[in-house]
Design a protein around this motif. Structure first.
Motif, PDB file in Angstrom:
ATOM      1  N   ASP A   1      -3.251 -18.326  -3.343  1.00  0.00           N
ATOM      2  CA  ASP A   1      -4.726 -18.081  -3.148  1.00  0.00           C
ATOM      3  C   ASP A   1      -5.172 -18.014  -1.442  1.00  0.00           C
ATOM      4  O   ASP A   1      -5.883 -17.375  -0.950  1.00  0.00           O
ATOM      5  N   TYR A   2      -4.470 -18.923  -0.683  1.00  0.00           N
ATOM      6  CA  TYR A   2      -4.686 -18.729   0.733  1.00  0.00           C
ATOM      7  C   TYR A   2      -4.041 -17.382   1.477  1.00  0.00           C
ATOM      8  O   TYR A   2      -4.832 -16.843   2.037  1.00  0.00           O
ATOM      9  N   LEU A   3      -2.829 -16.865   0.889  1.00  0.00           N
ATOM     10  CA  LEU A   3      -2.221 -15.901   1.124  1.00  0.00           C
ATOM     11  C   LEU A   3      -3.285 -14.728   0.918  1.00  0.00           C
ATOM     12  O   LEU A   3      -3.553 -13.793   1.810  1.00  0.00           O
TER      13      LEU A   3
ATOM     14  N   GLY B   1      12.740 -18.949  -5.859  1.00  0.00           N
ATOM     15  CA  GLY B   1      14.081 -17.957  -5.441  1.00  0.00           C
ATOM     16  C   GLY B   1      13.708 -17.277  -4.308  1.00  0.00           C
ATOM     17  O   GLY B   1      14.805 -16.165  -4.263  1.00  0.00           O
ATOM     18  N   MET B   2      12.790 -16.975  -3.718  1.00  0.00           N
ATOM     19  CA  MET B   2      12.405 -16.427  -2.512  1.00  0.00           C
ATOM     20  C   MET B   2      12.034 -17.053  -1.302  1.00  0.00           C
ATOM     21  O   MET B   2      11.647 -18.174  -1.458  1.00  0.00           O
ATOM     22  N   THR B   3      12.180 -16.576  -0.031  1.00  0.00           N
ATOM     23  CA  THR B   3      11.753 -17.294   1.106  1.00  0.00           C
ATOM     24  C   THR B   3      10.042 -16.708   1.194  1.00  0.00           C
ATOM     25  O   THR B   3       9.501 -15.910   0.609  1.00  0.00           O
ATOM     26  N   PRO B   4       9.380 -17.595   2.098  1.00  0.00           N
ATOM     27  CA  PRO B   4       8.012 -17.347   2.140  1.00  0.00           C
ATOM     28  C   PRO B   4       7.531 -16.226   2.797  1.00  0.00           C
ATOM     29  O   PRO B   4       6.612 -15.513   1.920  1.00  0.00           O
ATOM     30  N   TYR B   5       8.485 -15.604   3.570  1.00  0.00           N
ATOM     31  CA  TYR B   5       8.024 -14.380   3.984  1.00  0.00           C
ATOM     32  C   TYR B   5       8.340 -13.392   3.138  1.00  0.00           C
ATOM     33  O   TYR B   5       7.651 -12.219   3.191  1.00  0.00           O
ATOM     34  N   ALA B   6       9.545 -13.181   2.535  1.00  0.00           N
ATOM     35  CA  ALA B   6       9.830 -12.111   1.245  1.00  0.00           C
ATOM     36  C   ALA B   6       8.801 -12.218   0.211  1.00  0.00           C
ATOM     37  O   ALA B   6       8.216 -11.212  -0.321  1.00  0.00           O
TER      38      ALA B   6
ATOM     39  N   LEU C   1       3.770  -9.679  -2.145  1.00  0.00           N
ATOM     40  CA  LEU C   1       2.213 -10.015  -2.378  1.00  0.00           C
ATOM     41  C   LEU C   1       1.537  -9.078  -1.917  1.00  0.00           C
ATOM     42  O   LEU C   1       0.674  -8.556  -2.322  1.00  0.00           O
ATOM     43  N   ARG C   2       1.804  -8.499  -0.669  1.00  0.00           N
ATOM     44  CA  ARG C   2       1.071  -7.576   0.097  1.00  0.00           C
ATOM     45  C   ARG C   2       1.293  -6.248  -0.809  1.00  0.00           C
ATOM     46  O   ARG C   2       0.440  -5.578  -0.761  1.00  0.00           O
ATOM     47  N   LEU C   3       2.429  -5.928  -0.978  1.00  0.00           N
ATOM     48  CA  LEU C   3       2.779  -4.783  -1.560  1.00  0.00           C
ATOM     49  C   LEU C   3       2.019  -4.596  -2.986  1.00  0.00           C
ATOM     50  O   LEU C   3       1.581  -3.599  -3.500  1.00  0.00           O
ATOM     51  N   GLU C   4       2.160  -5.785  -3.904  1.00  0.00           N
ATOM     52  CA  GLU C   4       1.566  -5.754  -5.121  1.00  0.00           C
ATOM     53  C   GLU C   4      -0.007  -5.903  -4.769  1.00  0.00           C
ATOM     54  O   GLU C   4      -0.711  -4.834  -5.673  1.00  0.00           O
ATOM     55  N   GLN C   5      -0.569  -6.141  -3.879  1.00  0.00           N
ATOM     56  CA  GLN C   5      -2.082  -6.109  -3.767  1.00  0.00           C
ATOM     57  C   GLN C   5      -2.321  -4.700  -3.249  1.00  0.00           C
ATOM     58  O   GLN C   5      -3.408  -3.804  -3.525  1.00  0.00           O
TER      59      GLN C   5
ATOM     60  N   GLN D   1      -5.772  -3.498   5.130  1.00  0.00           N
ATOM     61  CA  GLN D   1      -6.398  -4.777   4.292  1.00  0.00           C
ATOM     62  C   GLN D   1      -5.283  -5.571   4.045  1.00  0.00           C
ATOM     63  O   GLN D   1      -5.302  -6.740   3.552  1.00  0.00           O
ATOM     64  N   VAL D   2      -3.824  -5.070   3.730  1.00  0.00           N
ATOM     65  CA  VAL D   2      -2.793  -5.961   3.191  1.00  0.00           C
ATOM     66  C   VAL D   2      -1.928  -6.490   4.543  1.00  0.00           C
ATOM     67  O   VAL D   2      -0.700  -6.993   4.000  1.00  0.00           O
ATOM     68  N   GLY D   3      -2.313  -6.193   5.561  1.00  0.00           N
ATOM     69  CA  GLY D   3      -1.578  -6.699   6.598  1.00  0.00           C
ATOM     70  C   GLY D   3      -0.452  -5.915   7.474  1.00  0.00           C
ATOM     71  O   GLY D   3       0.261  -6.677   8.071  1.00  0.00           O
ATOM     72  N   PHE D   4      -0.488  -4.681   7.107  1.00  0.00           N
ATOM     73  CA  PHE D   4       0.589  -3.916   7.891  1.00  0.00           C
ATOM     74  C   PHE D   4      -0.141  -3.250   9.208  1.00  0.00           C
ATOM     75  O   PHE D   4      -1.212  -3.202   9.229  1.00  0.00           O
ATOM     76  N   TYR D   5       1.038  -2.901  10.153  1.00  0.00           N
ATOM     77  CA  TYR D   5       0.510  -2.588  11.325  1.00  0.00           C
ATOM     78  C   TYR D   5      -0.216  -1.229  11.373  1.00  0.00           C
ATOM     79  O   TYR D   5      -1.205  -0.945  11.895  1.00  0.00           O
ATOM     80  N   ASP D   6       0.433  -0.422  10.544  1.00  0.00           N
ATOM     81  CA  ASP D   6      -0.278   1.013  10.092  1.00  0.00           C
ATOM     82  C   ASP D   6       0.145   1.640   8.839  1.00  0.00           C
ATOM     83  O   ASP D   6       0.855   0.995   8.214  1.00  0.00           O
ATOM     84  N   GLN D   7      -0.406   2.736   8.654  1.00  0.00           N
ATOM     85  CA  GLN D   7      -0.220   3.525   7.593  1.00  0.00           C
ATOM     86  C   GLN D   7       1.279   3.802   7.321  1.00  0.00           C
ATOM     87  O   GLN D   7       1.877   3.696   6.230  1.00  0.00           O
ATOM     88  N   SER D   8       1.996   4.200   8.287  1.00  0.00           N
ATOM     89  CA  SER D   8       3.478   4.708   8.533  1.00  0.00           C
ATOM     90  C   SER D   8       4.316   3.370   7.902  1.00  0.00           C
ATOM     91  O   SER D   8       5.194   3.402   7.065  1.00  0.00           O
ATOM     92  N   HIS D   9       3.941   2.227   8.576  1.00  0.00           N
ATOM     93  CA  HIS D   9       4.777   1.166   7.906  1.00  0.00           C
ATOM     94  C   HIS D   9       4.583   0.783   6.651  1.00  0.00           C
ATOM     95  O   HIS D   9       5.568   0.120   6.000  1.00  0.00           O
TER      96      HIS D   9
END
Length: 265
Positions: free
Chosen positions: A170-172, A205-210, A215-219, A236-244
């Protein structure tokens, strides 16, 4: 020619050195912090604790605070080394329990650990590395080092539960477009950052950053299906830009965001 470069990280007590020493000999000295040296090329000769030692490619040299030593190339071509300079208190705090590990002056041959530390050194120098990964990567590597080659023992900490995982999610979700620190998540669960790192991986089974990256990609997928522009979704989901965002999206889903968007209309 000797070449030395210093690099800061987002963790105050973690800094990096990348060096090629050819015709340079260190006089006897000591450090106030831990120095972990990964020899990548050539051979280093150093004096410590009353005897001479030699370290070559694939070996890790640990120098604790206050340990008097020197260092010089063994041969004319010199040696290359990647160094972690770690605050003493920060290292002590990486213990997974109240029984703190200790690191002594030692030379280690451990291919798996060496590879992990080497990759960590590389990634911490990449400007596009997400904040949560910057927080987690050095802790992961140092935890492995402490468990395998540190003194002391580990007492299991209180396990992270599904309720806490739901609170983290929820926080993320509420902060996907912001810089997220490991300390922020650990406060939610009343665990130390190192305890959270271990317990999170045990539970998921995953690191927090993975986990956050997925989660960002699913959203992002959900927002694209709603018809939002790709550039807006990326922010909105926290990427630097559209290309990234597009590169990460295609790597995970094997389809470009633009193709997915087109199929939704």
């Amino acid at each position: 020619m000797n070449r030395v470069s210093y690099h800061k990280t987002s963790i105050e007590d973690v800094s990096l050195i990348d060096a090629h020493y050819r015709r340079f000999a260190f006089e006897r000295h000591f450090h106030l912090d831990y120095h972990l040296g990964l020899i990548t090329e050539g051979e280093q000769r150093y004096y410590c604790r009353g005897s001479w030692h030699h370290a070559g490619p694939g070996q890790l040299v640990i120098m604790p605070p206050g340990e008097t030593h020197d260092g010089q190339p063994q041969a004319e071509q010199g040696y290359r080394v990647k160094v972690f300079a770690l605050g003493a208190e920060w290292v002590r705090n990486q213990s997974q329990s109240g029984n703190r590990h200790t690191l002594v002056c030692q030379q280690i041959t451990d291919p798996g650990l060496y590879a992990q530390l080497s990759q960590c050194h590389h990634w911490l120098r990449q400007p596009e590395l997400p904040q949560l990964a910057q927080d987690c990567l050095p802790r992961e590597a140092i935890n492995v080092l402490l468990e395998r080659h540190g003194g002391g023992s580990v007492t299991p900490s209180v396990a992270l539960g599904r309720r806490q995982l739901s609170e983290i999610r929820d926080y993320l979700m509420a902060h996907l477009d912001q810089r997220i620190r490991l300390e922020d998540l650990s406060h939610l669960c009343q665990l130390s950052p190192s305890q959270l790192l271990r317990q999170f991986k045990t539970l998921t089974g995953m690191t927090p950053y993975a986990w956050l990256a997925r989660l960002r990609l699913e959203q992002g997928m959900a927002l694209l299906r709603l018809g939002l522009p790709i550039a807006e979704v990326a922010l909105q989901v926290g990427f630097y830009d559209q290309s990234h965002f597009a590169k990460a999206f295609k790597r995970q889903f094997l389809v470009a965001p633009s193709q997915l968007f087109a199929t939704c209309h």
